[in-house]
Each structure stands twice: as structure tokens, then as C-alpha cells.
Design a protein around this motif. Structure first.
Motif, PDB file in Angstrom:
ATOM      1  N   MET A 155       0.833  -1.225   0.000  1.00  0.00           N
ATOM      2  CA  MET A 155       0.000   0.000   0.000  1.00  0.00           C
ATOM      3  C   MET A 155       0.857   1.261   0.000  1.00  0.00           C
ATOM      4  O   MET A 155       1.818   1.349   0.750  1.00  0.00           O
ATOM      5  CB  MET A 155      -0.883   0.020   1.253  1.00  0.00           C
ATOM      6  N   LEU A 156       0.492   2.191  -0.822  1.00  0.00           N
ATOM      7  CA  LEU A 156       1.225   3.454  -0.887  1.00  0.00           C
ATOM      8  C   LEU A 156       0.604   4.443   0.092  1.00  0.00           C
ATOM      9  O   LEU A 156      -0.575   4.324   0.430  1.00  0.00           O
ATOM     10  CB  LEU A 156       1.115   4.038  -2.296  1.00  0.00           C
ATOM     11  N   THR A 157       1.387   5.419   0.497  1.00  0.00           N
ATOM     12  CA  THR A 157       0.757   6.526   1.214  1.00  0.00           C
ATOM     13  C   THR A 157       0.020   7.366   0.164  1.00  0.00           C
ATOM     14  O   THR A 157       0.296   7.258  -1.038  1.00  0.00           O
ATOM     15  CB  THR A 157       1.800   7.416   1.921  1.00  0.00           C
ATOM     16  N   VAL A 158      -0.880   8.203   0.636  1.00  0.00           N
ATOM     17  CA  VAL A 158      -1.610   9.073  -0.302  1.00  0.00           C
ATOM     18  C   VAL A 158      -0.609   9.940  -1.064  1.00  0.00           C
ATOM     19  O   VAL A 158      -0.712  10.112  -2.287  1.00  0.00           O
ATOM     20  CB  VAL A 158      -2.637   9.943   0.455  1.00  0.00           C
ATOM     21  N   THR A 159       0.364  10.463  -0.340  1.00  0.00           N
ATOM     22  CA  THR A 159       1.368  11.325  -0.984  1.00  0.00           C
ATOM     23  C   THR A 159       2.125  10.567  -2.065  1.00  0.00           C
ATOM     24  O   THR A 159       2.356  11.089  -3.168  1.00  0.00           O
ATOM     25  CB  THR A 159       2.352  11.880   0.075  1.00  0.00           C
ATOM     26  N   GLU A 160       2.492   9.331  -1.758  1.00  0.00           N
ATOM     27  CA  GLU A 160       3.203   8.536  -2.772  1.00  0.00           C
ATOM     28  C   GLU A 160       2.331   8.329  -4.012  1.00  0.00           C
ATOM     29  O   GLU A 160       2.803   8.430  -5.144  1.00  0.00           O
ATOM     30  CB  GLU A 160       3.600   7.168  -2.186  1.00  0.00           C
ATOM     31  N   ALA A 161       1.065   8.037  -3.784  1.00  0.00           N
ATOM     32  CA  ALA A 161       0.162   7.799  -4.927  1.00  0.00           C
ATOM     33  C   ALA A 161       0.026   9.071  -5.767  1.00  0.00           C
ATOM     34  O   ALA A 161       0.062   9.020  -6.999  1.00  0.00           O
ATOM     35  CB  ALA A 161      -1.202   7.324  -4.435  1.00  0.00           C
ATOM     36  N   ILE A 162      -0.103  10.213  -5.102  1.00  0.00           N
ATOM     37  CA  ILE A 162      -0.236  11.488  -5.833  1.00  0.00           C
ATOM     38  C   ILE A 162       1.013  11.734  -6.672  1.00  0.00           C
ATOM     39  O   ILE A 162       0.929  12.116  -7.848  1.00  0.00           O
ATOM     40  CB  ILE A 162      -0.457  12.661  -4.850  1.00  0.00           C
ATOM     41  N   ARG A 163       2.166  11.495  -6.076  1.00  0.00           N
ATOM     42  CA  ARG A 163       3.415  11.795  -6.789  1.00  0.00           C
ATOM     43  C   ARG A 163       3.724  10.763  -7.861  1.00  0.00           C
ATOM     44  O   ARG A 163       4.401  11.064  -8.843  1.00  0.00           O
ATOM     45  CB  ARG A 163       4.569  11.907  -5.792  1.00  0.00           C
ATOM     46  N   ARG A 164       3.230   9.558  -7.679  1.00  0.00           N
ATOM     47  CA  ARG A 164       3.517   8.498  -8.648  1.00  0.00           C
ATOM     48  C   ARG A 164       2.581   8.553  -9.863  1.00  0.00           C
ATOM     49  O   ARG A 164       2.924   8.104 -10.937  1.00  0.00           O
ATOM     50  CB  ARG A 164       3.392   7.138  -7.948  1.00  0.00           C
ATOM     51  N   ARG A 165       1.359   9.045  -9.667  1.00  0.00           N
ATOM     52  CA  ARG A 165       0.386   9.032 -10.771  1.00  0.00           C
ATOM     53  C   ARG A 165       0.834   9.928 -11.920  1.00  0.00           C
ATOM     54  O   ARG A 165       1.140  11.078 -11.715  1.00  0.00           O
ATOM     55  CB  ARG A 165      -0.990   9.521 -10.279  1.00  0.00           C
ATOM     56  N   ILE A 166       0.896   9.353 -13.060  1.00  0.00           N
ATOM     57  CA  ILE A 166       1.102  10.128 -14.292  1.00  0.00           C
ATOM     58  C   ILE A 166       0.143   9.554 -15.331  1.00  0.00           C
ATOM     59  O   ILE A 166      -0.382   8.452 -15.138  1.00  0.00           O
ATOM     60  CB  ILE A 166       2.553  10.052 -14.825  1.00  0.00           C
ATOM     61  N   SER A 167      -0.060  10.264 -16.399  1.00  0.00           N
ATOM     62  CA  SER A 167      -0.911   9.733 -17.461  1.00  0.00           C
ATOM     63  C   SER A 167      -0.161   8.643 -18.213  1.00  0.00           C
ATOM     64  O   SER A 167       0.975   8.857 -18.647  1.00  0.00           O
ATOM     65  CB  SER A 167      -1.311  10.849 -18.411  1.00  0.00           C
ATOM     66  N   ILE A 168      -0.801   7.502 -18.344  1.00  0.00           N
ATOM     67  CA  ILE A 168      -0.212   6.358 -19.044  1.00  0.00           C
ATOM     68  C   ILE A 168      -0.774   6.318 -20.460  1.00  0.00           C
ATOM     69  O   ILE A 168      -1.992   6.339 -20.653  1.00  0.00           O
ATOM     70  CB  ILE A 168      -0.544   5.050 -18.274  1.00  0.00           C
ATOM     71  N   LEU A 217      -6.079   7.807  -8.338  1.00  0.00           N
ATOM     72  CA  LEU A 217      -5.123   7.552  -7.251  1.00  0.00           C
ATOM     73  C   LEU A 217      -5.298   6.151  -6.678  1.00  0.00           C
ATOM     74  O   LEU A 217      -4.320   5.455  -6.388  1.00  0.00           O
ATOM     75  CB  LEU A 217      -5.278   8.603  -6.148  1.00  0.00           C
ATOM     76  N   ALA A 218      -6.544   5.723  -6.528  1.00  0.00           N
ATOM     77  CA  ALA A 218      -6.807   4.364  -6.031  1.00  0.00           C
ATOM     78  C   ALA A 218      -6.237   3.347  -7.017  1.00  0.00           C
ATOM     79  O   ALA A 218      -5.716   2.294  -6.625  1.00  0.00           O
ATOM     80  CB  ALA A 218      -8.305   4.154  -5.827  1.00  0.00           C
ATOM     81  N   ALA A 219      -6.305   3.670  -8.308  1.00  0.00           N
ATOM     82  CA  ALA A 219      -5.752   2.770  -9.331  1.00  0.00           C
ATOM     83  C   ALA A 219      -4.242   2.632  -9.136  1.00  0.00           C
ATOM     84  O   ALA A 219      -3.703   1.518  -9.157  1.00  0.00           O
ATOM     85  CB  ALA A 219      -6.072   3.304 -10.725  1.00  0.00           C
ATOM     86  N   VAL A 220      -3.566   3.750  -8.915  1.00  0.00           N
ATOM     87  CA  VAL A 220      -2.112   3.720  -8.706  1.00  0.00           C
ATOM     88  C   VAL A 220      -1.784   2.812  -7.523  1.00  0.00           C
ATOM     89  O   VAL A 220      -0.848   2.005  -7.578  1.00  0.00           O
ATOM     90  CB  VAL A 220      -1.567   5.146  -8.457  1.00  0.00           C
ATOM     91  N   ASP A 221      -2.571   2.923  -6.480  1.00  0.00           N
ATOM     92  CA  ASP A 221      -2.337   2.122  -5.275  1.00  0.00           C
ATOM     93  C   ASP A 221      -2.470   0.626  -5.563  1.00  0.00           C
ATOM     94  O   ASP A 221      -1.941  -0.201  -4.830  1.00  0.00           O
ATOM     95  CB  ASP A 221      -3.341   2.540  -4.192  1.00  0.00           C
ATOM     96  N   ARG A 222      -3.182   0.296  -6.626  1.00  0.00           N
ATOM     97  CA  ARG A 222      -3.388  -1.113  -6.990  1.00  0.00           C
ATOM     98  C   ARG A 222      -2.487  -1.546  -8.148  1.00  0.00           C
ATOM     99  O   ARG A 222      -2.729  -2.563  -8.786  1.00  0.00           O
ATOM    100  CB  ARG A 222      -4.865  -1.325  -7.343  1.00  0.00           C
ATOM    101  N   GLY A 223      -1.494  -0.718  -8.423  1.00  0.00           N
ATOM    102  CA  GLY A 223      -0.541  -1.072  -9.482  1.00  0.00           C
ATOM    103  C   GLY A 223      -1.070  -0.822 -10.888  1.00  0.00           C
ATOM    104  O   GLY A 223      -0.485  -1.285 -11.872  1.00  0.00           O
ATOM    105  N   LEU A 224      -2.184  -0.099 -10.967  1.00  0.00           N
ATOM    106  CA  LEU A 224      -2.800   0.170 -12.272  1.00  0.00           C
ATOM    107  C   LEU A 224      -2.461   1.572 -12.745  1.00  0.00           C
ATOM    108  O   LEU A 224      -2.165   2.453 -11.941  1.00  0.00           O
ATOM    109  CB  LEU A 224      -4.323   0.020 -12.165  1.00  0.00           C
ATOM    110  N   GLY A 225      -2.552   1.769 -14.049  1.00  0.00           N
ATOM    111  CA  GLY A 225      -2.321   3.094 -14.624  1.00  0.00           C
ATOM    112  C   GLY A 225      -3.590   3.616 -15.272  1.00  0.00           C
ATOM    113  O   GLY A 225      -4.487   2.840 -15.635  1.00  0.00           O
ATOM    114  N   THR A 226      -3.650   4.926 -15.411  1.00  0.00           N
ATOM    115  CA  THR A 226      -4.819   5.554 -16.043  1.00  0.00           C
ATOM    116  C   THR A 226      -4.360   6.662 -16.991  1.00  0.00           C
ATOM    117  O   THR A 226      -3.264   7.206 -16.836  1.00  0.00           O
ATOM    118  CB  THR A 226      -5.752   6.221 -15.006  1.00  0.00           C
TER     119      THR A 226
END
Ligand code: FMN
Length: 227
Positions: A1-14, A159-168
Motif C-alpha cells: 500500500m502506498l501513502t496518499v502522498t506517494e500515490a499522488i506523486r507516482r500518478r502520471i498519465s499512461i 489515485l486508487a488505481a495507482v495504489d493497486r498497481g494500475l495506470g490511467t
């Protein structure tokens, strides 16, 4: 599980996905999490249609037909223009330009290569290869506030997708087929399709998926007073 901050910083458009499927239970669980997004008055002014398999293929075929009808170019926006205001001004104009330059550089498509750029844009209509496409719908009678709340829902989902290893990738491009999709899904008159989203597993080898788009520093958009 990522922290919220990690998910925000990790999310990019795929913009390039693996064909690995996303299952119905996975999608349901994701939506089940995203529904906790806030909305004014708790109106929850969002609806989604998610397509996979043959339903996804049907939408892609529909979109291909629209591109063919438009002579190979992206079709003109259908219905209300919900994307950018006309004659975008600074600093927004330059930001948009920069994103395009950075993205096409990663894709190895030159400015002169108009056909190459159009082909990339058309990949929007294949959800960039993602196995799942999502359409975000709002009641057309809603006001600006509810539109903002729909945006919160979309971001929560991403963000929830990022936490599950998914991209959007959020895709306002689908708005160019707003009316066609409305008919395709036989939606009630009051429903309005705002935006699409590609959902799946990112292709880790695709250079375009390494694009980290620029952001203005805090000083440029925030006024802090009384500190
Ligand atoms: C509502 C919305 C619609 C978007 N529509 C598209 C689209 O149609 N096609 C696309 O390639 N990117 C689309 N994007 C992605 C933006 O270009 C991207 O979010 C922005 O450049 C910031 O980059 P990042 O998401 O990688 O952080 C959209 C983003 C948002 C928020």
C-alpha cells in the motif's frame, strides 16, 4: 500500500498499456473505493460506464468509423465544447504547447510529422491499448460545482488505481464523440458524457510512460497570507 502522498506523486498519465486484463472484481473494488469521494451536499453527481472485452471493442470500432468519416483526422467536438476555451492565453497556452512537445519527443514524432501526430492522437480512441475504458457521465443540468465534484471522483479513482498497481489516462478526447457515444449507450436525454479514461497496466518499456510533465512552483499559483 502506498501513502496518499506517494500515490499522488507516482500518478502520471499512461499512454501505452499492456494487454493484461483488469477483471470485473478488480474494477468493482476500485469503484467501491472511489465512491467515497466528497461532493457538495453529498450529491455524488457522477455516473460511469466501464467497457471491456466485446463492449470495449464495439466502442473502438465506433471511434475508428468516426475518424474514417472525418478523413483520418480527429472528429470535431460533438455537443458543447468542454475542453479548452478558444484562443487559450498565457500561461496556459505555453503549458499546453510544452506538454505536446515533450510528449511527441518521447514518442520520437517530429513536429513536421503530422501523420505521426495524428496517429498518436487517434490512439486515444483505442484507450492507448488499455483493456478497460471508462466514461464519466454527469447530468447536464448540473452546475459548475458538481462538475468540480465529478473531477474529484475521477482523481480519486486515478489515485486508487495507482495504489493497486494500475495506470490511467484521463481522456477528454472522447468528448469529440459525445453524441455518438450517448446514442451508442442509449443514455437518458439528461445524461452528458464528459470524459473517458483508459485503465490498465502500464507498459514499463514505453518511453511515453516516463513523461513527467512540468508543474508550476507553489509560488506561481498560491498566495499565502497571515503566516
Ligand atoms: C480531465 C482530463 C482530460 C484529459 N484528456 C486527455 C486526453 O484526451 N488525451 C491524453 O493523452 N491526455 C489527456 N489528459 C492528460 C493530461 O494531458 C495530463 O494529465 C497532464 O498533461 C498532466 O500530466 P500527468 O497526468 O502525466 O501528470 C487529460 C487530463 C485530464 C485531467
Amino acid at each position: 500500500m502506498l501513502t496518499v502522498t506517494e500515490a499522488i506523486r507516482r500518478r502520471i498519465s499512461i499512454r501505452r498499456f499492456l494487454p493484461t486484463p483488469v477483471t470485473e472484481p478488480q474494477l468493482r473494488e476500485l469503484l467501491d473505493t472511489a465512491r467515497y469521494s466528497p461532493s457538495g451536499g453529498n450529491l455524488q453527481p457522477w455516473k460511469v460506464i466501464a467497457v471491456a472485452g466485446a463492449e470495449r471493442d464495439a466502442v473502438v470500432t465506433l471511434a475508428r468509423g468516426a475518424i474514417a468519416n472525418a478523413g483520418g483526422a480527429p472528429p470535431q467536438e460533438e455537443g458543447s465544447d468542454l475542453v479548452y476555451p478558444a484562443n487559450l492565453w498565457e500561461p496556459y497556452r505555453s503549458r499546453r504547447y510544452q506538454l505536446g512537445e515533450d510528449m511527441y519527443a518521447r514518442l520520437g514524432i517530429s513536429r513536421e510529422n503530422r501523420a505521426g501526430r495524428l496517429a498518436h492522437v487517434a490512439r486515444n480512441f483505442e484507450f492507448f491499448g488499455a483493456p478497460v475504458g471508462i466514461f464519466f457521465i454527469i447530468d447536464g443540468r448540473m452546475g459548475r460545482g458538481q462538475w468540480a465534484h465529478l473531477g474529484m471522483f475521477m482523481q480519486t479513482l486515478a489515485l486508487a488505481a495507482v495504489d493497486r498497481g494500475l495506470g490511467t489516462c484521463m481522456q477528454e478526447f472522447w468528448g469529440s464523440l459525445r453524441e455518438t457515444l450517448h446514442r451508442h449507450f442509449a443514455l437518458p436525454e439528461t445524461d452528458l458524457i464528459y470524459c473517458g479514461m483508459a485503465l490498465g497496466y502500464a507498459d514499463p518499456d514505453a518511453s511515453v510512460n516516463q513523461l513527467r510533465s512540468a508543474r508550476a512552483p507553489v509560488e506561481e499559483f498560491a498566495i499565502l497570507r497571515g503566516f
